[in-house]
Design an enzyme around this catalytic site. Structure first.
Site, short mmCIF file in Angstrom:
data_model
loop_
_atom_site.label_atom_id
_atom_site.label_comp_id
_atom_site.label_asym_id
_atom_site.label_seq_id
_atom_site.Cartn_x
_atom_site.Cartn_y
_atom_site.Cartn_z
N ASN A 8 0.86 -1.18 0.00
CA ASN A 8 0.00 0.00 0.00
C ASN A 8 0.90 1.23 0.00
OD1 ASN A 8 -1.83 2.02 0.46
ND2 ASN A 8 -2.23 1.48 2.60
N LYS A 10 -0.02 4.32 -0.23
CA LYS A 10 -0.67 5.50 0.36
C LYS A 10 -0.51 6.72 -0.57
CE LYS A 10 0.35 3.40 4.76
NZ LYS A 10 0.10 3.46 6.18
N HIS A 97 -9.54 0.61 4.92
CA HIS A 97 -8.23 0.84 5.53
C HIS A 97 -8.40 1.80 6.71
CE1 HIS A 97 -4.12 2.23 6.14
NE2 HIS A 97 -3.76 1.10 5.56
N GLU A 99 -6.83 4.27 7.74
CA GLU A 99 -6.70 5.71 7.47
C GLU A 99 -7.98 6.26 6.85
OE1 GLU A 99 -2.98 5.32 5.39
OE2 GLU A 99 -2.07 4.71 7.28
N GLU A 169 -5.49 -5.61 10.36
CA GLU A 169 -4.47 -4.59 10.59
C GLU A 169 -4.81 -3.83 11.88
OE1 GLU A 169 -2.49 -3.24 6.70
OE2 GLU A 169 -4.35 -2.15 6.86
N GLY A 175 2.07 1.90 10.71
CA GLY A 175 2.95 3.05 10.57
C GLY A 175 3.62 3.47 11.87
N SER A 214 3.26 -2.56 10.32
CA SER A 214 4.71 -2.51 10.53
C SER A 214 5.42 -3.81 10.14
CB SER A 214 5.03 -2.11 11.97
OG SER A 214 4.55 -0.80 12.22
N GLY A 235 2.83 -1.15 4.29
CA GLY A 235 2.87 0.26 3.93
C GLY A 235 4.31 0.73 3.77
C1 PEP Z 1 -0.82 -0.17 5.82
O1 PEP Z 1 -0.77 0.94 5.32
O2 PEP Z 1 -1.76 -0.93 5.54
C2 PEP Z 1 0.25 -0.59 6.72
C3 PEP Z 1 0.17 -1.77 7.28
O3 PEP Z 1 1.29 0.30 6.93
P1 PEP Z 1 2.70 -0.02 7.66
O4 PEP Z 1 3.24 -1.28 7.05
O5 PEP Z 1 3.56 1.17 7.38
O6 PEP Z 1 2.42 -0.21 9.12
#
Ligand code: PEP
Length: 250
Positions: A8, A10, A97, A99, A169, A175, A214, A235
């Site tokens: 992803n 973003k 998601h 966000e 998630e 993040g 992460s 991400g």
């Molecule tokens: C995401 O954006 O779905 C995500 C898991 O981000 P990150 O890997 O940066 O935690």
């Protein structure tokens, strides 16, 4: 079950940057990608076409969209319809998601509509679910998974085989550098699997469940080896071909 390695991006990358990263991914991943793995990238809208072109001829590299509006067309200034994404070679969409839920204010009713609409338009949907830290501390992880799955799938009719993936998630792990521990992931994924079975029957047992939060080259192998983890949604660590290739091949 095959594993889905999803990136992803973003709101990162111009077209040229996206194309360069996509080409790096093909170069670094394609020659060694195990037969049971697929790569899927969700670039920003403006880079979808460039990434699709960089993936041309790679049957196990796909492109998806991070968002869309659940209407065929119309007076929705600033929005993008699924058929416009199909036109760019997009087969997948992300829905729910964290966000979009918690930063951009998308609620269960809209998310249910988006899941149903995208499926009806022939897209594959990756539905994201996961609890916030205060919900985890209050012992509500299972309740949140149940609620978000039930709501997200509430308007979907019969779901074609292979048309749905779920990404667990935990919001507190996205993040932040905080990863859920193996026991937490195992528990949440087992619960999600059971719940999907209840809602979708046999199909729920065949629906891939991805972990996101992460994921890094250093922890990907352990996470991918856990029961009911059928892939990862990444991400930050998906933004370079070098880093994402170490996850995809972990
Ligand atoms: C995401 O954006 O779905 C995500 C898991 O981000 P990150 O890997 O940066 O935690």
């Amino acid at each position: 079950m095959k594993k889905l390695l999803a990136a992803n991006w973003k709101m990162y990358k111009t077209r040229a940057e996206a194309e360069a990263t996509a080409r790096d991914m093909v170069r670094l991943i394609a020659p060694s990608l195990p037969a049971d793995r697929e790569v899927l990238v969700f670039p920003p809208f403006t880079a979808i076409e460039a990434v699709g072109l960089a993936f041309a001829g790679q049957a196990r590299f796909g492109v998806g969209a991070q968002n869309f509006w659940p209407r065929k067309e119309g007076a929705y200034t600033g929005e993008i319809a699924p058929r416009m994404l199909a036109d760019l070679g997009c087969a997948w969409v992300l829905v729910g998601h964290s966000e979009r839920r918690w930063v951009l204010g998308e609620e269960d009713g809209l998310l249910a509509e988006k899941v149903a609409f995208a499926l009806a338009e022939g897209f594959k949907v990756c539905l994201c679910i996961g609890e916030k830290i205060e919900e985890r501390r209050a012992g509500r992880v299972e309740e949140i998974i149940d609620g978000q799955l039930a709501a997200g799938l509430s308007a979907a009719g019969d779901i074609a085989d292979g048309a749905l993936a779920v990404a667990y998630e935990p919001v507190w792990a996205i993040g932040t550098g905080e990863v859920a521990g193996p026991a937490d992931i195992l528990h949440a994924h087992a619960h999600t699997r059971t719940r999907l079975g209840t809602i979708l029957g046999e199909k729920g047992l065949r629906t891939p469940i991805l972990y996101g939060g992460s994921v890094k080259p250093e922890n990907a192998s352990e996470i991918l080896s856990l029961d009911n983890v059928n892939g990862v949604l990444v991400g930050g660590a998906s933004l370079t071909g070098e880093s994402f290739s170490r996850i995809a091949l972990a």
